[in-house]
Design an enzyme around this catalytic site. Structure first.
Site, PDB file in Angstrom:
ATOM      1  N   LYS A 187      -7.317  -8.059   0.126  1.00  0.00           N
ATOM      2  CA  LYS A 187      -8.314  -8.409  -0.898  1.00  0.00           C
ATOM      3  C   LYS A 187      -9.289  -7.257  -1.086  1.00  0.00           C
ATOM      4  O   LYS A 187      -9.937  -6.802  -0.146  1.00  0.00           O
ATOM      5  CB  LYS A 187      -9.109  -9.666  -0.520  1.00  0.00           C
ATOM      6  N   GLY A 240     -16.863  -4.835   6.753  1.00  0.00           N
ATOM      7  CA  GLY A 240     -17.987  -5.300   5.950  1.00  0.00           C
ATOM      8  C   GLY A 240     -19.174  -5.656   6.825  1.00  0.00           C
ATOM      9  O   GLY A 240     -19.370  -5.061   7.890  1.00  0.00           O
ATOM     10  N   SER A 241     -19.947  -6.635   6.387  1.00  0.00           N
ATOM     11  CA  SER A 241     -21.198  -6.962   7.078  1.00  0.00           C
ATOM     12  C   SER A 241     -20.951  -7.722   8.375  1.00  0.00           C
ATOM     13  O   SER A 241     -19.946  -8.422   8.522  1.00  0.00           O
ATOM     14  CB  SER A 241     -22.087  -7.792   6.158  1.00  0.00           C
ATOM     15  N   THR A 242     -21.877  -7.603   9.294  1.00  0.00           N
ATOM     16  CA  THR A 242     -21.771  -8.297  10.571  1.00  0.00           C
ATOM     17  C   THR A 242     -21.807  -9.811  10.351  1.00  0.00           C
ATOM     18  O   THR A 242     -21.088 -10.561  11.021  1.00  0.00           O
ATOM     19  CB  THR A 242     -22.912  -7.839  11.504  1.00  0.00           C
ATOM     20  N   LEU A 243     -22.608 -10.240   9.394  1.00  0.00           N
ATOM     21  CA  LEU A 243     -22.716 -11.666   9.093  1.00  0.00           C
ATOM     22  C   LEU A 243     -21.354 -12.257   8.707  1.00  0.00           C
ATOM     23  O   LEU A 243     -20.908 -13.274   9.247  1.00  0.00           O
ATOM     24  CB  LEU A 243     -23.706 -11.848   7.927  1.00  0.00           C
ATOM     25  N   VAL A 244     -20.674 -11.604   7.783  1.00  0.00           N
ATOM     26  CA  VAL A 244     -19.354 -12.096   7.357  1.00  0.00           C
ATOM     27  C   VAL A 244     -18.337 -11.910   8.484  1.00  0.00           C
ATOM     28  O   VAL A 244     -17.480 -12.773   8.700  1.00  0.00           O
ATOM     29  CB  VAL A 244     -18.894 -11.425   6.046  1.00  0.00           C
ATOM     30  N   GLY A 245     -18.457 -10.816   9.238  1.00  0.00           N
ATOM     31  CA  GLY A 245     -17.560 -10.595  10.382  1.00  0.00           C
ATOM     32  C   GLY A 245     -17.577 -11.777  11.334  1.00  0.00           C
ATOM     33  O   GLY A 245     -16.532 -12.242  11.806  1.00  0.00           O
ATOM     34  N   GLU A 263     -14.593  -4.266  11.610  1.00  0.00           N
ATOM     35  CA  GLU A 263     -15.333  -2.999  11.571  1.00  0.00           C
ATOM     36  C   GLU A 263     -16.609  -3.296  10.800  1.00  0.00           C
ATOM     37  O   GLU A 263     -16.569  -3.533   9.596  1.00  0.00           O
ATOM     38  CB  GLU A 263     -14.464  -1.940  10.891  1.00  0.00           C
ATOM     39  N   CYS A 297     -21.045   2.718   6.994  1.00  0.00           N
ATOM     40  CA  CYS A 297     -21.285   1.903   8.185  1.00  0.00           C
ATOM     41  C   CYS A 297     -21.806   2.772   9.315  1.00  0.00           C
ATOM     42  O   CYS A 297     -22.543   2.310  10.167  1.00  0.00           O
ATOM     43  CB  CYS A 297     -20.017   1.181   8.585  1.00  0.00           C
TER      44      CYS A 297
HETATM   45  P1  NAI Z   1     -19.742  -8.353   2.688  1.00  0.00           P
HETATM   46  O1  NAI Z   1     -19.476  -8.354   4.143  1.00  0.00           O
HETATM   47  O2  NAI Z   1     -20.198  -9.611   2.031  1.00  0.00           O
HETATM   48  O3  NAI Z   1     -18.410  -7.883   1.882  1.00  0.00           O
HETATM   49  C1  NAI Z   1     -17.336  -7.138   2.424  1.00  0.00           C
HETATM   50  C2  NAI Z   1     -16.013  -7.794   2.046  1.00  0.00           C
HETATM   51  O4  NAI Z   1     -15.970  -9.099   2.600  1.00  0.00           O
HETATM   52  C3  NAI Z   1     -15.803  -7.986   0.541  1.00  0.00           C
HETATM   53  O5  NAI Z   1     -14.437  -7.828   0.243  1.00  0.00           O
HETATM   54  C4  NAI Z   1     -16.198  -9.444   0.342  1.00  0.00           C
HETATM   55  O6  NAI Z   1     -15.584 -10.022  -0.777  1.00  0.00           O
HETATM   56  C5  NAI Z   1     -15.697 -10.075   1.619  1.00  0.00           C
HETATM   57  N1  NAI Z   1     -16.362 -11.330   1.992  1.00  0.00           N
HETATM   58  C6  NAI Z   1     -17.637 -11.719   1.717  1.00  0.00           C
HETATM   59  N2  NAI Z   1     -17.873 -12.953   2.204  1.00  0.00           N
HETATM   60  C7  NAI Z   1     -16.729 -13.355   2.794  1.00  0.00           C
HETATM   61  C8  NAI Z   1     -16.341 -14.541   3.484  1.00  0.00           C
HETATM   62  N3  NAI Z   1     -17.187 -15.560   3.661  1.00  0.00           N
HETATM   63  N4  NAI Z   1     -15.087 -14.616   3.981  1.00  0.00           N
HETATM   64  C9  NAI Z   1     -14.229 -13.596   3.844  1.00  0.00           C
HETATM   65  N5  NAI Z   1     -14.526 -12.463   3.190  1.00  0.00           N
HETATM   66  C10 NAI Z   1     -15.761 -12.329   2.678  1.00  0.00           C
HETATM   67  O7  NAI Z   1     -20.771  -7.190   2.388  1.00  0.00           O
HETATM   68  P2  NAI Z   1     -21.705  -6.965   1.092  1.00  0.00           P
HETATM   69  O8  NAI Z   1     -22.416  -8.208   0.699  1.00  0.00           O
HETATM   70  O9  NAI Z   1     -20.907  -6.292   0.055  1.00  0.00           O
HETATM   71  O10 NAI Z   1     -22.773  -5.967   1.712  1.00  0.00           O
HETATM   72  C11 NAI Z   1     -23.811  -6.472   2.526  1.00  0.00           C
HETATM   73  C12 NAI Z   1     -24.099  -5.560   3.680  1.00  0.00           C
HETATM   74  O11 NAI Z   1     -22.954  -5.451   4.504  1.00  0.00           O
HETATM   75  C13 NAI Z   1     -24.434  -4.133   3.312  1.00  0.00           C
HETATM   76  O12 NAI Z   1     -25.779  -3.990   2.942  1.00  0.00           O
HETATM   77  C14 NAI Z   1     -24.093  -3.427   4.589  1.00  0.00           C
HETATM   78  O13 NAI Z   1     -25.170  -3.569   5.488  1.00  0.00           O
HETATM   79  C15 NAI Z   1     -22.894  -4.190   5.124  1.00  0.00           C
HETATM   80  N6  NAI Z   1     -21.616  -3.544   4.766  1.00  0.00           N
HETATM   81  C16 NAI Z   1     -20.957  -2.823   5.713  1.00  0.00           C
HETATM   82  C17 NAI Z   1     -19.813  -2.137   5.395  1.00  0.00           C
HETATM   83  C18 NAI Z   1     -19.086  -1.327   6.396  1.00  0.00           C
HETATM   84  O14 NAI Z   1     -18.488  -0.320   6.032  1.00  0.00           O
HETATM   85  N7  NAI Z   1     -19.045  -1.720   7.659  1.00  0.00           N
HETATM   86  C19 NAI Z   1     -19.257  -2.145   4.040  1.00  0.00           C
HETATM   87  C20 NAI Z   1     -19.986  -3.008   3.118  1.00  0.00           C
HETATM   88  C21 NAI Z   1     -21.115  -3.650   3.493  1.00  0.00           C
END
Ligand code: NAI
Ligand code: MG
Length: 496
Positions: A187, A240-245, A263, A297
């Site tokens: 995705k 992505g974010s730690t919260l979603v992780g 990650e 990140c």
């Molecule tokens: P996010 O964690 O919401 O999004 C990343 C991916 O996860 C996207 O594909 C999104 O559609 C998916 N996602 C979102 N909610 C989900 C769920 N409940 N279940 C499964 N997949 C889900 O991150 P967002 O809102 O774009 O950015 C927020 C913060 O996250 C940023 O400010 C940054 O601090 C962090 N982040 C870290 C990244 C990294 O490289 N480790 C990359 C992007 C964001």
């Protein structure tokens, strides 16, 4: 809505796939939904793409399962490698198109986007090279046994990627999964679906059988959550974010205990000692925080400088920061483009206001640039306290805090003082200091006298709340294989 649209970037025109790529075909979502992706430079829609919901995830997973157990199984490891290598060649052939799409949809500077594509192609080719070098062991226990292990694919892999490095993350996920014989439902991030869809077209051209690589656009709470809790996905890889992780890990635990790699975020310390080469250190610190507009990140967002050079460093780092060209991603010499979205822009501006309110000093920046596009001036905060939000939380924008330290012990203590542990760096001309501090930092990567130099041959991932498992290098192969032990008994029956 059609499945392909003509899109114009400032430097070229191309056919953009906008459907879902499932089972080797371009299709619309079952529910017929679409959503627009925005150009962060002018805040205008670029094009609409088809949206995957739970039902589309089901269809994609069924296609991936069928391919895994029929066609893909019969493809030899060498041929898997050949397809990945061909895909790498196609990334290089279309580098200008791919880099243009990244700049248009994500806002990253075109010159930087090109480097992403070079590295994405390198990563795919690297894992193509691994495909026919994955094997187990024979283990000698006694004369009557033949024991061996097989490194088998985990199965159907769900992969969820973010918007900060759309194609690079695509390659980090697809490369090791495909090399080891898995099939994939990936995705894309809803902010930046375009380059990953174009890459799906290249995967099709590279000759992967239908269902091996499925690429979908969709929202996290819908398609992403459906992947995380799916009963027929064997492994999920998330960036992505730690919260979603955390929610991914919970969904895996509540569903089928699928394997999980994460990650996540960081708040990485970039430590500069009195004896560092100050010109080099300033360049790397600048690149460490402002590269990709701070949307990394591993961004070096906490800059720790030893007291003997602190004043000079701060003065010169401010000058260096002001010299970064911020503007149109397609502009000549642009280093920093807009932030990816209104939401990210608002989050970052919120942190800047928070820092001001808490009493930190704005050395430079601290406000938006212009009035259209999600542009933020590169920002340095000084005179911060350890417990401030801007010191502890990931800002994910062109914003750093600078702190003064006296001793090596103090630098290590501050360096390790957040819940994150993704990356870190040490700048010094003393080899012993470099090694001692590198050993003491609780982080998955330590850069010495450089920053952000990630290579697909070397592993990347987090200590503490920055993640689970490692991507890249041979280490990533472990996440995508499971070990089977086969014990053959050659002797007479025991316990007869
Ligand atoms: P996010 O964690 O919401 O999004 C990343 C991916 O996860 C996207 O594909 C999104 O559609 C998916 N996602 C979102 N909610 C989900 C769920 N409940 N279940 C499964 N997949 C889900 O991150 P967002 O809102 O774009 O950015 C927020 C913060 O996250 C940023 O400010 C940054 O601090 C962090 N982040 C870290 C990244 C990294 O490289 N480790 C990359 C992007 C964001
Ligand atoms: Mg966009």
């Amino acid at each position: 809505m059609a499945l392909f649209q003509t899109v114009e970037t400032p430097n070229l025109k191309y056919e953009q796939p906008v459907g879902l790529y499932i089972n080797g075909e371009w299709v619309k979502g079952v529910e017929g939904k679409t959503f627009e992706t925005i150009n962060p430079h002018n805040e205008k829609p670029i094009v609409a793409v088809h949206e995957a919901t739970e039902k589309d995830v089901d269809i994609a997973v069924a296609a991936a399962r069928k391919a895994l157990e029929t066609t893909w199984k019969k493809v030899t490891p060498s041929d898997r490698g050949r397809m990945l290598t061909r895909l790498a060649d196609l990334f290089e052939r279309d580098i200008d198109i791919l880099a243009s799409i990244e700049s248009l949809d994500n806002g990253k500077a075109f010159s930087m986007a090109k480097i992403d594509i070079v590295n994405a192609a390198g990563c795919l080719r690297y894992y193509g090279g691994w495909a026919d070098k994955i094997h187990g062991q024979t283990i000698d226990t006694d004369d009557d046994s033949l024991n061996y292990t097989r490194h088998e694919p985990v199965g159907v892999c769900g992969q969820i990627i973010p918007w900060n490095f759309p194609l690079l993350m695509w390659s980090w996920k697809i490369g090791p999964a495909i090399a080891t014989g898995n099939t994939v439902v990936l995705k894309l991030a809803e902010q930046t679906p375009l380059s990953g869809l174009y890459a799906a077209k290249l995967a099709h051209e590279a000759g992967f059988p239908p269902g091996v690589i499925n690429i979908i656009s969709g929202f996290g709470k819908v398609a992403g959550a459906a992947i995380a809790s799916h009963m027929d996905i064997d492994k999920v890889a998330f960036t992505g974010s730690t919260l979603v992780g955390r929610s991914i890990l919970q969904a895996a635990a509540k569903s089928n205990l699928k394997k999980v790699t994460l990650e996540l975020g960081g708040k990485s310390p970039n430590i500069v000692f009195n004896d560092a080469d100050i010109d080099n250190a300033i360049s790397w610190v600048n690149f460490g925080i402002y590269f990709n507009h701070g949307q990394c990140c591993c961004a070096g967002s906490r800059i720790l400088v030893q007291e003997g050079i602190y004043d000079e460093f701060l003065k010169r780092f401010k000058e260096r920061t002001l010299a970064n060209k911020v503007g149109d991603p397609f502009g000549k010499d642009t280093f920093q483009g807009p932030q990816v979205s209104q939401l990210q822009f608002d989050r970052i501006m919120g942190y800047i206001e928070e820092g001001k309110k808490a009493g930190a000093t704005v050395v430079t920046g601290g406000e938006r640039l212009g009035d259209t596009g999600y542009y933020i001036k590169p920002t340095i905060f000084a005179d911060v306290k350890e417990d401030m939000k801007i010191v502890q939380e990931e800002i994910f924008g062109p914003v750093c805090v600078i702190q003064k330290f006296k001793t090596e012990e103090e630098a290590i203590k501050i360096g390790n003082s957040t819940t994150y542990g993704l990356a870190s760096a040490v700048h010094t001309s003393n080899l012993n200091t470099a090694i001692r501090v590198s050993n003491a930092l609780k982080a998955g990567t330590v850069w010495v006298n450089n920053y952000n130099l990630i290579h697909y041959q070397t592993p990347f991932g987090g200590y503490k709340e920055s993640g689970l498992g490692r991507e890249l290098g041979s280490y990533a192969l472990e996440n995508y294989t499971q070990i089977k032990t086969v014990r053959i008994w050659l002797g007479d029956a025991l316990f007869a």
